[in-house]
Design a protein around this motif. Structure first.
Motif, PDB file in Angstrom:
ATOM      1  N   GLU A 102       0.818  -1.216   0.055  1.00  0.00           N
ATOM      2  CA  GLU A 102      -0.062  -0.098  -0.156  1.00  0.00           C
ATOM      3  C   GLU A 102       0.757   1.326  -0.143  1.00  0.00           C
ATOM      4  O   GLU A 102       0.147   2.572  -0.037  1.00  0.00           O
ATOM      5  CB  GLU A 102      -0.952  -0.033   1.155  1.00  0.00           C
ATOM      6  CG  GLU A 102      -0.255   0.048   2.643  1.00  0.00           C
ATOM      7  CD  GLU A 102       0.217  -1.225   3.193  1.00  0.00           C
ATOM      8  OE1 GLU A 102       0.216  -2.266   2.337  1.00  0.00           O
ATOM      9  OE2 GLU A 102       0.052  -1.495   4.362  1.00  0.00           O
ATOM     10  N   LEU A 103       2.238   1.202   0.095  1.00  0.00           N
ATOM     11  CA  LEU A 103       3.089   2.405   0.165  1.00  0.00           C
ATOM     12  C   LEU A 103       3.134   3.055  -1.294  1.00  0.00           C
ATOM     13  O   LEU A 103       2.747   2.425  -2.433  1.00  0.00           O
ATOM     14  CB  LEU A 103       4.436   1.859   0.715  1.00  0.00           C
ATOM     15  CG  LEU A 103       4.481   1.873   2.115  1.00  0.00           C
ATOM     16  CD1 LEU A 103       6.132   1.493   2.548  1.00  0.00           C
ATOM     17  CD2 LEU A 103       4.210   3.038   2.837  1.00  0.00           C
ATOM     18  N   ILE A 104       3.624   4.163  -1.104  1.00  0.00           N
ATOM     19  CA  ILE A 104       3.427   5.065  -2.340  1.00  0.00           C
ATOM     20  C   ILE A 104       4.563   4.442  -3.307  1.00  0.00           C
ATOM     21  O   ILE A 104       5.556   3.857  -2.876  1.00  0.00           O
ATOM     22  CB  ILE A 104       3.717   6.464  -2.137  1.00  0.00           C
ATOM     23  CG1 ILE A 104       5.028   6.723  -1.411  1.00  0.00           C
ATOM     24  CG2 ILE A 104       2.597   7.133  -1.359  1.00  0.00           C
ATOM     25  CD1 ILE A 104       5.514   8.022  -1.120  1.00  0.00           C
ATOM     26  N   GLU A 105       4.415   4.827  -4.689  1.00  0.00           N
ATOM     27  CA  GLU A 105       5.092   4.187  -5.658  1.00  0.00           C
ATOM     28  C   GLU A 105       6.712   4.337  -5.541  1.00  0.00           C
ATOM     29  O   GLU A 105       7.298   3.312  -5.949  1.00  0.00           O
ATOM     30  CB  GLU A 105       4.700   4.630  -7.078  1.00  0.00           C
ATOM     31  CG  GLU A 105       5.051   3.825  -8.253  1.00  0.00           C
ATOM     32  CD  GLU A 105       4.695   2.633  -8.348  1.00  0.00           C
ATOM     33  OE1 GLU A 105       3.363   2.176  -7.790  1.00  0.00           O
ATOM     34  OE2 GLU A 105       5.187   1.522  -8.635  1.00  0.00           O
ATOM     35  N   SER A 106       7.034   5.546  -5.059  1.00  0.00           N
ATOM     36  CA  SER A 106       8.469   5.803  -5.021  1.00  0.00           C
ATOM     37  C   SER A 106       9.345   4.945  -3.773  1.00  0.00           C
ATOM     38  O   SER A 106      10.293   4.742  -4.009  1.00  0.00           O
ATOM     39  CB  SER A 106       8.664   7.464  -4.668  1.00  0.00           C
ATOM     40  OG  SER A 106       8.167   7.541  -3.218  1.00  0.00           O
ATOM     41  N   HIS A 107       8.499   4.245  -2.973  1.00  0.00           N
ATOM     42  CA  HIS A 107       8.994   3.654  -1.969  1.00  0.00           C
ATOM     43  C   HIS A 107       9.188   2.125  -2.282  1.00  0.00           C
ATOM     44  O   HIS A 107       9.852   1.404  -1.726  1.00  0.00           O
ATOM     45  CB  HIS A 107       7.899   3.580  -0.535  1.00  0.00           C
ATOM     46  CG  HIS A 107       8.309   4.636   0.110  1.00  0.00           C
ATOM     47  ND1 HIS A 107       9.138   4.610   1.484  1.00  0.00           N
ATOM     48  CD2 HIS A 107       8.062   5.959   0.201  1.00  0.00           C
ATOM     49  CE1 HIS A 107       9.287   5.720   1.865  1.00  0.00           C
ATOM     50  NE2 HIS A 107       8.240   6.797   1.394  1.00  0.00           N
ATOM     51  N   LYS A 108       8.524   1.745  -3.426  1.00  0.00           N
ATOM     52  CA  LYS A 108       8.475   0.380  -3.977  1.00  0.00           C
ATOM     53  C   LYS A 108       9.866  -0.015  -4.512  1.00  0.00           C
ATOM     54  O   LYS A 108      10.236  -1.222  -4.563  1.00  0.00           O
ATOM     55  CB  LYS A 108       7.681  -0.050  -4.853  1.00  0.00           C
ATOM     56  CG  LYS A 108       6.151  -0.046  -4.419  1.00  0.00           C
ATOM     57  CD  LYS A 108       5.139  -0.393  -5.065  1.00  0.00           C
ATOM     58  CE  LYS A 108       3.628  -0.269  -4.422  1.00  0.00           C
ATOM     59  NZ  LYS A 108       2.515  -0.263  -5.254  1.00  0.00           N
ATOM     60  N   LYS A 109      10.613   0.894  -4.984  1.00  0.00           N
ATOM     61  CA  LYS A 109      11.901   0.834  -5.464  1.00  0.00           C
ATOM     62  C   LYS A 109      13.098   0.371  -4.246  1.00  0.00           C
ATOM     63  O   LYS A 109      14.182   0.066  -4.832  1.00  0.00           O
ATOM     64  CB  LYS A 109      12.414   2.021  -6.304  1.00  0.00           C
ATOM     65  CG  LYS A 109      12.495   3.230  -5.514  1.00  0.00           C
ATOM     66  CD  LYS A 109      12.740   4.418  -6.293  1.00  0.00           C
ATOM     67  CE  LYS A 109      13.031   5.739  -5.460  1.00  0.00           C
ATOM     68  NZ  LYS A 109      13.012   6.924  -6.131  1.00  0.00           N
ATOM     69  N   LYS A 110      12.428   0.665  -3.072  1.00  0.00           N
ATOM     70  CA  LYS A 110      13.532   0.148  -1.839  1.00  0.00           C
ATOM     71  C   LYS A 110      13.397  -1.043  -1.526  1.00  0.00           C
ATOM     72  O   LYS A 110      14.127  -1.564  -0.794  1.00  0.00           O
ATOM     73  CB  LYS A 110      12.797   1.005  -0.686  1.00  0.00           C
ATOM     74  CG  LYS A 110      12.943   2.619  -0.845  1.00  0.00           C
ATOM     75  CD  LYS A 110      12.424   3.321   0.530  1.00  0.00           C
ATOM     76  CE  LYS A 110      12.220   4.743   0.291  1.00  0.00           C
ATOM     77  NZ  LYS A 110      13.481   5.246   0.411  1.00  0.00           N
ATOM     78  N   GLU A 111      12.618  -1.933  -2.451  1.00  0.00           N
ATOM     79  CA  GLU A 111      12.583  -3.349  -2.114  1.00  0.00           C
ATOM     80  C   GLU A 111      14.040  -3.959  -2.172  1.00  0.00           C
ATOM     81  O   GLU A 111      14.452  -3.720  -3.427  1.00  0.00           O
ATOM     82  CB  GLU A 111      11.559  -4.050  -3.116  1.00  0.00           C
ATOM     83  CG  GLU A 111      11.364  -5.469  -3.035  1.00  0.00           C
ATOM     84  CD  GLU A 111      10.569  -6.091  -2.189  1.00  0.00           C
ATOM     85  OE1 GLU A 111       9.717  -5.288  -1.611  1.00  0.00           O
ATOM     86  OE2 GLU A 111      10.756  -7.119  -1.646  1.00  0.00           O
ATOM     87  N   GLY A 112      14.420  -4.832  -1.333  1.00  0.00           N
ATOM     88  CA  GLY A 112      15.587  -5.453  -1.424  1.00  0.00           C
ATOM     89  C   GLY A 112      16.646  -4.814  -0.931  1.00  0.00           C
ATOM     90  O   GLY A 112      17.898  -5.263  -0.804  1.00  0.00           O
ATOM     91  N   THR A 113      16.654  -3.541  -0.229  1.00  0.00           N
ATOM     92  CA  THR A 113      17.618  -2.761   0.309  1.00  0.00           C
ATOM     93  C   THR A 113      17.979  -3.444   1.807  1.00  0.00           C
ATOM     94  O   THR A 113      17.096  -3.732   2.483  1.00  0.00           O
ATOM     95  CB  THR A 113      17.229  -1.280   0.510  1.00  0.00           C
ATOM     96  OG1 THR A 113      16.822  -0.745  -0.659  1.00  0.00           O
ATOM     97  CG2 THR A 113      18.336  -0.766   1.412  1.00  0.00           C
ATOM     98  N   PRO A 114      19.304  -3.545   1.852  1.00  0.00           N
ATOM     99  CA  PRO A 114      19.599  -4.235   3.218  1.00  0.00           C
ATOM    100  C   PRO A 114      19.133  -3.606   4.457  1.00  0.00           C
ATOM    101  O   PRO A 114      19.072  -2.197   4.387  1.00  0.00           O
ATOM    102  CB  PRO A 114      21.190  -4.207   3.028  1.00  0.00           C
ATOM    103  CG  PRO A 114      21.499  -4.290   1.742  1.00  0.00           C
ATOM    104  CD  PRO A 114      20.488  -3.216   1.190  1.00  0.00           C
ATOM    105  N   ARG A 115      18.608  -4.205   5.407  1.00  0.00           N
ATOM    106  CA  ARG A 115      18.156  -3.627   6.643  1.00  0.00           C
ATOM    107  C   ARG A 115      18.924  -4.462   7.705  1.00  0.00           C
ATOM    108  O   ARG A 115      19.175  -5.687   7.808  1.00  0.00           O
ATOM    109  CB  ARG A 115      16.489  -3.869   6.984  1.00  0.00           C
ATOM    110  CG  ARG A 115      16.119  -5.282   6.933  1.00  0.00           C
ATOM    111  CD  ARG A 115      14.556  -5.312   7.158  1.00  0.00           C
ATOM    112  NE  ARG A 115      14.521  -4.964   8.352  1.00  0.00           N
ATOM    113  CZ  ARG A 115      13.127  -4.651   8.621  1.00  0.00           C
ATOM    114  NH1 ARG A 115      12.138  -4.619   7.833  1.00  0.00           N
ATOM    115  NH2 ARG A 115      12.559  -4.492  10.117  1.00  0.00           N
TER     116      ARG A 115
END
Length: 327
Positions: A41-54
């Protein structure tokens, strides 16, 4: 060697050591699949963060190690040592709960690890245990805006739980934009560095400044577009650290102003849910926590960081001035 010289050397060593550690963590966390999974449900710009190490917040825990050389050049009173243990154990305990959430998130390949109720139960149990373990450290009096307030032991116990659980939870809610929680936490830590310097408490001053160095290193890699996220481990550690620093500096009642952004983030969710239920589906904000509301309005992540940091800086300056005036 004097403690000031040893602290300076420790800070320099810490800076370079944590810089290379954090950079190494990026590839390590990726290889272990400890990465961010973005909510649908997050805004589109946040979906590119998928896979960023946490999990980059692990360097906050490691920063405590760089305080050890201070014990070879200075003798601290038993009360100061207990304060140090309280701050260190509280921060680490909440950080480890956050680590459980990070690991579960990775195993489920989901944005959700522990449920909200599970987190609140663990935070509350941990706070109760910490309170009773360190109960002889606390005084039930504080000064707020010049008024000397004296609490009953039970009321102070309730206040303690609210501060610890509320702070850790609110810091987690704030961690949703690249650089945001690290930026506002840095300003809060600067406030406590000033306050503990004025209190001449060199060990807790050292704790705050070594933690600040680790947060600055993290920000190097977390500035937009982030190469790594702190994870619940880092957010919970910072929430526990700021709450415990507020308690031993007797600024408990100033904490909502010191941590103004996490407080606003938490309140925005409360308002959103209450209004949604009362109106059967209407919303006050476009999305909560409130930093997403401003992103939808067109603010970039950097603009959110700058403006929220300015608000934090202003409120922290006010608190420092009030404490210098003895209020």
């Amino acid at each position: 060697m004097k403690i000031e010289g040893m602290l300076l050397i420790s800070l320099i060593v810490e800076f370079f050591a944590l810089f290379f550690l954090e950079r190494s963590l990026i590839n390590f966390l990726k290889s272990r699949n400890l990465v961010q999974h973005v909510r649908e449900e997050l805004i589109e710009s946040h979906k590119k963060k998928e896979g960023t190490p946490r999990g980059g917040g692990v360097i906050f825990l490691v920063s405590i190690i760089f305080l050890l050389p201070l014990f070879f050049v200075s003798h601290f009173s038993s009360e100061t040592m207990r304060q140090f243990l309280f701050v260190s154990i509280s921060s680490t305990f909440f950080g480890l709960i956050g680590l459980i959430d990070d690991v579960l998130t990775s195993r489920k390949s989901s944005s959700i690890g522990l449920s909200i109720s599970q987190k609140l139960i663990l935070f509350t149990i941990g706070s109760i245990v910490i309170f009773f373990f360190f109960r002889n450290l606390f005084t039930f009096e504080t000064v707020f805006l010049g008024f000397h307030l004296k609490f009953s032991p039970f009321f102070y116990f309730v206040l303690f739980i609210v501060i610890m659980v509320g702070s850790v939870n609110a810091f987690n809610l704030t961690d949703g934009v690249d650089g945001l929680l690290g930026s506002v936490s840095s300003i809060m830590l600067l406030t406590y560095i000033v306050l503990f310097y004025l209190m001449k408490n060199s060990l807790i001053f050292g704790f705050a400044i070594t933690l600040l160095v680790s947060v600055l290193i993290f920000l190097w890699f977390n500035s937009p577009k982030a190469s790594i996220f702190m994870g619940d481990l880092g957010a919970s550690f910072l929430g526990g650290a700021i709450a415990s620093l507020a308690i031993i500096s007797k600024t408990e009642l100033y904490l909502p102003f010191v941590a103004i952004i996490p407080v606003i983030e938490a309140i925005s969710i409360f308002i959103q849910i209450a209004y949604f239920k009362a109106t059967h589906g209407k919303r006050v904000f476009k999305m909560t926590p409130i930093h997403h509301h401003f992103e939808i309005l067109g603010w970039s992540e950097a603009k959110v960081d700058y403006r929220f940091s300015i608000i934090t800086a202003f409120m922290n300056i006010i608190v420092i001035v009030l404490k210098i005036l003895g209020l």
